[in-house]
Design an enzyme around this catalytic site. Structure first.
Site, mmCIF file in Angstrom:
data_model
loop_
_atom_site.group_PDB
_atom_site.id
_atom_site.type_symbol
_atom_site.label_atom_id
_atom_site.label_comp_id
_atom_site.label_asym_id
_atom_site.label_seq_id
_atom_site.Cartn_x
_atom_site.Cartn_y
_atom_site.Cartn_z
ATOM 1 N N GLN A 48 0.768 -1.269 0.036
ATOM 2 C CA GLN A 48 0.171 0.149 -0.097
ATOM 3 C C GLN A 48 0.869 1.262 0.009
ATOM 4 O OE1 GLN A 48 -3.407 0.331 -0.310
ATOM 5 N NE2 GLN A 48 -3.753 -1.737 -0.193
ATOM 6 N N CYS A 94 -9.902 -8.126 -1.111
ATOM 7 C CA CYS A 94 -9.221 -9.466 -1.132
ATOM 8 C C CYS A 94 -9.895 -10.222 -0.198
ATOM 9 C CB CYS A 94 -7.949 -9.424 -0.842
ATOM 10 S SG CYS A 94 -6.765 -8.010 -1.321
HETATM 11 N N1 PLP Z 1 -0.684 -6.778 1.090
HETATM 12 C C1 PLP Z 1 -1.369 -5.728 1.072
HETATM 13 C C2 PLP Z 1 -1.387 -4.859 2.143
HETATM 14 C C3 PLP Z 1 -2.422 -5.551 0.338
HETATM 15 O O1 PLP Z 1 -3.483 -4.589 0.366
HETATM 16 C C4 PLP Z 1 -2.559 -6.296 -0.816
HETATM 17 C C5 PLP Z 1 -3.768 -6.538 -1.929
HETATM 18 O O2 PLP Z 1 -4.436 -5.758 -1.521
HETATM 19 C C6 PLP Z 1 -1.554 -7.577 -0.799
HETATM 20 C C7 PLP Z 1 -0.844 -7.689 -0.043
HETATM 21 C C8 PLP Z 1 -1.893 -8.816 -2.004
HETATM 22 O O3 PLP Z 1 -1.191 -8.194 -3.289
HETATM 23 P P1 PLP Z 1 -1.633 -8.974 -4.660
HETATM 24 O O4 PLP Z 1 -3.123 -8.817 -4.652
HETATM 25 O O5 PLP Z 1 -0.872 -8.039 -5.608
HETATM 26 O O6 PLP Z 1 -1.217 -10.332 -4.379
#
Ligand code: PLP
Length: 362
Positions: A158, A303
């Protein structure tokens, strides 16, 4: 576009087309490394932030395990990419200490100092939280780990493009980023691992990524990530001023709604994230009504939403389950305008009032 059309070669091929793709790949690596204060050979391309987080934790678990170190320190409000991996490591004999983040969503360095043990293999603490936007004192936390001889990883997914990152100056040993958070393509990220750390391979196969992450590289996405990070870093100050003004406009207006609260520290936060709780409503219902008004907001992290789970982040701040359920997150980008924020500010109070008149689903 150029990578998808004129220069679509495989960077592992030795013919001219392949070499042209290889040049783009390595230029992108050099560019990204420079933007985070690293060396090119310390940057590995991954499928995103999740993979980079997994790699950091599993790799240091392996290194620590070889030295009889089975303890990892993290926080209770990490992204699931970290928390689920830690749970999985628990099945392999690792013990995790999750630091409290208090009602403001900030890690206290003294808590980290107390949590580090002789058998601590890794400390992994997110740079900025994805649901509430609070930013941690990363340099202080990382320097503490360096002084105690413990590896420090930060999930900077982020933060990249919004906060200055300099892994060398900040004493960061490992770091994860993901392109789509700074307007790059989805499904591409990078993992920084400081030279000298005996990093085990994450995916076995061909010799790509120094033999540590096999598989033909996604050159168009990598080039896109490099260009997006360069643009985000070059315009960071200007973008952050604009974002902060819009975010504060939102915070001020929402604060006038009775029985509402901003979650997380008022100032130590990213310029573009604001999360609010409204007593007596269901956050998901508010998101659906906002959507009908043409406004895209979220409850927990994108997510995790859909899983109908309670936000572990808000619970970590000490919110009751009732209050956590009535929360909405707004994420702003440089493409938003003050007029759009004004539209949100107008649409929100009647939506909250209407929802408060309706019975909440159990
Ligand atoms: N870490 C944080 C703080 C996130 O906000 C996200 C996704 O929203 C992720 C990890 C995961 O990233 P990715 O979706 O690129 O795998």
């Amino acid at each position: 576009m150029e990578c998808l059309t004129a220069r679509y070669g495989n960077p592992s091929s030795i013919h001219g087309m392949g070499r042209a793709a290889k040049t783009i790949l390595e230029n992108s690596r050099r560019n990204i490394a420079q933007l985070i204060g690293a060396r090119p050979e310390e940057v590995y391309f991954t499928s995103g932030g999740t993979e980079a987080d997994n790699w950091a934790i599993r790799a240091t678990g392996e290194i620590g395990g070889r030295n009889g170190k089975f303890h990892i320190v993290s926080t209770s409000f990490e992204h699931p990419a970290v928390l689920r991996t830690l749970e999985n490591m628990g099945q392999k004999g690792f013990e995790a200490t999750l630091l409290d983040v208090g009602h403001e969503g900030l890690v206290r360095p003294e808590d980290l100092r107390d949590a580090i043990r002789a058998d601590t293999a890794l400390v992994t603490i997110m740079y900025a939280n994805n649901e509430i936007g609070t930013v941690q004192p990363i340099q202080e936390l990382a320097s503490l780990c360096r002084s105690r001889g413990v590896l420090f990883h930060t999930d900077a997914v982020q933060a990249a493009g919004y906060a200055g990152i300099d892994v060398e100056a900040q004493n960061i040993d490992m770091l994860s980023i993901s392109a789509h958070k700074f307007h790059g393509p989805k499904g591409i990220g990078a993992f920084y691992c400081r030279r000298g750390i005996p990093l085990p391979a994450f995916i076995q196969g061909g010799g790509q990524e120094y033999g540590k992450r096999a598989g033909t590289e996604n050159v168009p996405a990598i080039a896109g990530m490099s260009a997006a990070l360069e643009e985000a870093c070059a315009n960071m100050r200007e973008n952050n001023i604009k974002l902060t003004a819009m975010r504060d406009m939102l915070i001020e207006a929402v604060s006038a709604i009775p029985q509402s609260r901003l979650n997380g520290h008022r100032v130590k936060r990213l310029p573009g994230i604001a999360n609010f709780s409204f007593e007596g409503i269901d956050g998901e219902a508010a998101v659906l009504m906002l959507d009908l008004a043409g406004i895209c907001a979220s409850t927990a992290s994108a997510c995790a939403s859909g899983a109908l789970g309670m936000s572990h982040v808000l619970l970590a701040l000490g919110l009751s389950r009732e209050t956590a359920r009535g929360s909405v997150r707004f994420s702003l980008s440089k493409y938003n305008t003050p007029d759009e924020i004004a539209a949100v500010v107008n649409a929100l109070p009647p939506i909250i009032a209407r929802l408060r008149e309706m019975p909440r689903p159990r």
